[in-house]
Scaffold this motif. Sequence first.
Motif, mmCIF file in Angstrom:
data_model
loop_
_atom_site.group_PDB
_atom_site.id
_atom_site.type_symbol
_atom_site.label_atom_id
_atom_site.label_comp_id
_atom_site.label_asym_id
_atom_site.label_seq_id
_atom_site.Cartn_x
_atom_site.Cartn_y
_atom_site.Cartn_z
ATOM 1 N N VAL A 110 -0.682 3.525 11.372
ATOM 2 C CA VAL A 110 -0.481 2.341 10.758
ATOM 3 C C VAL A 110 -1.978 1.844 10.210
ATOM 4 O O VAL A 110 -2.114 1.171 9.219
ATOM 5 N N PHE A 111 -2.890 2.276 10.831
ATOM 6 C CA PHE A 111 -4.385 1.863 10.600
ATOM 7 C C PHE A 111 -4.952 2.810 9.342
ATOM 8 O O PHE A 111 -6.114 2.715 9.183
ATOM 9 N N ALA A 114 -4.256 3.775 2.743
ATOM 10 C CA ALA A 114 -2.910 4.146 1.806
ATOM 11 C C ALA A 114 -2.986 5.661 1.320
ATOM 12 O O ALA A 114 -1.898 6.579 1.439
ATOM 13 N N LYS A 117 -2.278 8.115 4.269
ATOM 14 C CA LYS A 117 -0.991 7.767 5.198
ATOM 15 C C LYS A 117 0.034 9.148 5.038
ATOM 16 O O LYS A 117 0.342 9.542 5.956
ATOM 17 N N THR A 208 3.301 -1.925 15.822
ATOM 18 C CA THR A 208 2.204 -2.559 15.140
ATOM 19 C C THR A 208 2.532 -2.070 13.670
ATOM 20 O O THR A 208 2.913 -0.840 13.251
ATOM 21 N N ASP A 209 2.603 -3.277 12.806
ATOM 22 C CA ASP A 209 2.601 -2.942 11.273
ATOM 23 C C ASP A 209 1.635 -3.357 10.690
ATOM 24 O O ASP A 209 0.413 -3.934 10.965
ATOM 25 N N GLU A 210 1.892 -3.095 9.197
ATOM 26 C CA GLU A 210 0.744 -3.532 8.415
ATOM 27 C C GLU A 210 0.133 -5.117 8.471
ATOM 28 O O GLU A 210 -0.957 -5.286 8.379
ATOM 29 N N LYS A 211 0.967 -5.910 8.502
ATOM 30 C CA LYS A 211 0.390 -7.248 8.801
ATOM 31 C C LYS A 211 -0.363 -7.552 10.064
ATOM 32 O O LYS A 211 -1.092 -8.504 10.250
ATOM 33 N N ASP A 212 -0.389 -6.550 10.976
ATOM 34 C CA ASP A 212 -0.952 -6.767 12.381
ATOM 35 C C ASP A 212 -2.480 -6.278 12.121
ATOM 36 O O ASP A 212 -3.413 -6.847 12.779
ATOM 37 N N VAL A 213 -2.613 -5.394 11.272
ATOM 38 C CA VAL A 213 -3.850 -4.569 11.094
ATOM 39 C C VAL A 213 -5.186 -5.470 10.977
ATOM 40 O O VAL A 213 -5.972 -5.648 11.618
#
Length: 221
Positions: A110-111, A114, A117, A208-213
């Motif tokens: 997830v980190f 783009a 990925k 963990t998703d994009e908004k958590d990064v």
Amino acid sequence: MSGKPKLHYFNGRGRMETTRWLLAAAGVEFEECFLETKDDLKKLQKEGSLLFQQVPMVEIDGMKMVQTRAILNYIATKYNLYGKDLKERALIDMYVEGIIDLNELLMVYVFQPADKKEQHFANMVDKATNRYFPVYEKVLKDHGQDFLVGNQFSRADVQLLETLLMAEECKPDILAKFPLLQSFKARISNIPTIKKFLQPGSQRKPPTDEKDVPKVMKIFY
């Protein structure tokens, strides 16, 4: 300090999640102290609680333990999840190190930026299905027992289940060619302490998703 282990980390999986899994598998209740800002981390650093200035940190048995492997080794030994002799422990260590290598690939996905990925995902799936999963499938086939080592429940079973479930979150059919791992997953998931940890409302963290990064980056960088 209360009798319960106290876990210091951000409110997410990262390098603390396997510790949560092991404690839960052992039936041990634990408390969590979440880092929400960089100042929370700095406070622990300034008061000398972090041997190498970094988390995860677990307060247990009067110690402030850091370094994930050290924490996991201690918990596994304390709660009899580390085999019955030196040879079993060596097998568990080998299996666990492979699991950790794969877990690391899954955890950092997830980190990735783009543009990296897709490549990371392909590498992750390739390593899982061609390097790691065939090993555990063969172990289960060769000894025909319910658990990976010594026909008793160990940290290797806990950590493999955690990683199988993470892999399925990334690619739901990733275990399609591994029937013994599928039945292993069902069997270990049904152990009462594990089953409880897998229920909604437990201290298991969601993916963990994009908004958590950005939240994580804000604490550590």
